[in-house]
Design a protein around this motif. Structure first.
Motif, PDB file in Angstrom:
ATOM      1  N   SER A   1      10.157   3.460  -3.301  1.00 30.85           N
ATOM      2  CA  SER A   1      10.439   2.746  -2.061  1.00 30.85           C
ATOM      3  C   SER A   1       9.093   1.964  -0.934  1.00 30.85           C
ATOM      4  CB  SER A   1      10.732   3.904  -0.409  1.00 30.85           C
ATOM      5  OG  SER A   1       9.596   4.832  -0.057  1.00 30.85           O
ATOM      6  N   ILE A   2       9.589   1.107   0.524  1.00 29.88           N
ATOM      7  CA  ILE A   2       8.997   0.754   0.728  1.00 29.88           C
ATOM      8  C   ILE A   2       9.162   0.893   2.622  1.00 29.88           C
ATOM      9  CG2 ILE A   2       8.199  -2.018   1.854  1.00 29.88           C
ATOM     10  CD1 ILE A   2       8.477  -2.823  -0.280  1.00 29.88           C
TER      11      ILE A   2
ATOM     12  N   LEU B   1       4.286 -10.384  -5.959  1.00 28.22           N
ATOM     13  CA  LEU B   1       3.622 -10.699  -7.334  1.00 28.22           C
ATOM     14  C   LEU B   1       2.563  -9.929  -8.133  1.00 28.22           C
ATOM     15  CD1 LEU B   1       0.936 -13.512  -4.675  1.00 28.22           C
ATOM     16  CD2 LEU B   1       2.811 -13.517  -6.263  1.00 28.22           C
ATOM     17  N   ALA B   2       2.651  -9.306  -8.077  1.00 33.94           N
ATOM     18  CA  ALA B   2       1.821  -7.765  -8.570  1.00 33.94           C
ATOM     19  C   ALA B   2       3.240  -7.622  -9.530  1.00 33.94           C
ATOM     20  CB  ALA B   2       1.560  -6.367  -7.822  1.00 33.94           C
ATOM     21  N   SER B   3       4.523  -7.130  -8.769  1.00 38.95           N
ATOM     22  CA  SER B   3       5.697  -6.673 -10.153  1.00 38.95           C
ATOM     23  C   SER B   3       6.725  -7.448  -9.155  1.00 38.95           C
ATOM     24  CB  SER B   3       5.340  -5.281 -10.205  1.00 38.95           C
ATOM     25  OG  SER B   3       6.479  -4.879 -10.746  1.00 38.95           O
ATOM     26  N   PRO B   4       7.019  -8.666 -10.028  1.00 44.14           N
ATOM     27  CA  PRO B   4       7.873  -9.409  -9.828  1.00 44.14           C
ATOM     28  C   PRO B   4       9.489  -8.688 -10.331  1.00 44.14           C
ATOM     29  CG  PRO B   4       6.501 -10.838 -11.311  1.00 44.14           C
ATOM     30  CD  PRO B   4       6.227  -9.101 -10.856  1.00 44.14           C
ATOM     31  N   ASP B   5       9.526  -7.860 -11.219  1.00 40.29           N
ATOM     32  CA  ASP B   5      10.915  -7.175 -11.852  1.00 40.29           C
ATOM     33  C   ASP B   5      11.483  -6.118 -10.841  1.00 40.29           C
ATOM     34  OD1 ASP B   5       9.583  -6.900 -15.166  1.00 40.29           O
ATOM     35  OD2 ASP B   5      10.793  -8.632 -14.378  1.00 40.29           O
TER      36      ASP B   5
ATOM     37  N   GLU C   1      13.966   3.881  -9.054  1.00 41.31           N
ATOM     38  CA  GLU C   1      14.054   4.186 -10.039  1.00 41.31           C
ATOM     39  C   GLU C   1      13.660   3.579 -11.518  1.00 41.31           C
ATOM     40  OE1 GLU C   1      15.430   7.038  -7.185  1.00 41.31           O
ATOM     41  OE2 GLU C   1      14.003   7.745  -9.522  1.00 41.31           O
ATOM     42  N   PRO C   2      12.343   2.808 -11.539  1.00 40.27           N
ATOM     43  CA  PRO C   2      11.331   2.298 -12.486  1.00 40.27           C
ATOM     44  C   PRO C   2      11.075   3.131 -13.251  1.00 40.27           C
ATOM     45  CG  PRO C   2       9.760   2.165 -10.928  1.00 40.27           C
ATOM     46  CD  PRO C   2      11.190   2.154 -10.551  1.00 40.27           C
ATOM     47  N   GLY C   3      11.580   2.826 -14.891  1.00 38.94           N
ATOM     48  CA  GLY C   3      10.866   3.816 -16.389  1.00 38.94           C
ATOM     49  C   GLY C   3       9.429   4.059 -16.433  1.00 38.94           C
TER      50      GLY C   3
ATOM     51  N   SER D   1       5.419   3.568  -1.278  1.00 33.04           N
ATOM     52  CA  SER D   1       5.105   4.413  -1.829  1.00 33.04           C
ATOM     53  C   SER D   1       6.072   5.321  -3.030  1.00 33.04           C
ATOM     54  CB  SER D   1       6.313   5.638  -0.469  1.00 33.04           C
ATOM     55  OG  SER D   1       5.454   5.625   0.642  1.00 33.04           O
ATOM     56  N   ARG D   2       5.346   5.664  -3.962  1.00 40.48           N
ATOM     57  CA  ARG D   2       6.168   6.237  -4.786  1.00 40.48           C
ATOM     58  C   ARG D   2       6.104   7.997  -4.495  1.00 40.48           C
ATOM     59  NH1 ARG D   2       4.861   5.511 -11.623  1.00 40.48           N
ATOM     60  NH2 ARG D   2       6.446   6.033 -11.830  1.00 40.48           N
TER      61      ARG D   2
END
Ligand code: SF4
Length: 87
Positions: free
Chosen positions: A4-5, A18-22, A38-40, A60-61
């Protein structure tokens, strides 16, 4: 674990995208958005880079109650605070 942001902290630097465009993008109004909450497990390194590169510590994760609750309320998915949310 949920990505979350915190909208109150994000200043729209765009380094997360830039760090993670996916996983991250910058919205039309210039703020960071999570594309995949909810990334793998394959994204662990990219997430660590994005979290580390955010100058506002807005990413945050895990369970970020405040940001997560506001996100739930703002898009109509929740009307009352999630159980166990202490903020
Ligand atoms: S790097 Fe941080 S401040 Fe910049 S857009 Fe992403 S979440 Fe927002």
């Amino acid at each position: 674990m949920t990505l979350s942001i915190d909208p109150d902290k994000c200043q729209g630097h765009g380094r997360c995208a830039l760090a993670s465009p996916d996983l991250f993008d910058v919205s039309d109004d210039g703020f960071g958005v999570v594309l995949e909450p909810e990334p793998g497990p394959g994204y662990d390194a990219e997430i660590a880079t994005a979290i580390g590169s955010c100058p506002e510590q807005a990413i945050s994760r895990g369970v970020n109650c405040a940001a997560h609750w506001r996100a739930l309320v703002s898009d109509g998915r929740c009307r009352r605070r999630p159980a166990g949310c202490t903020r």
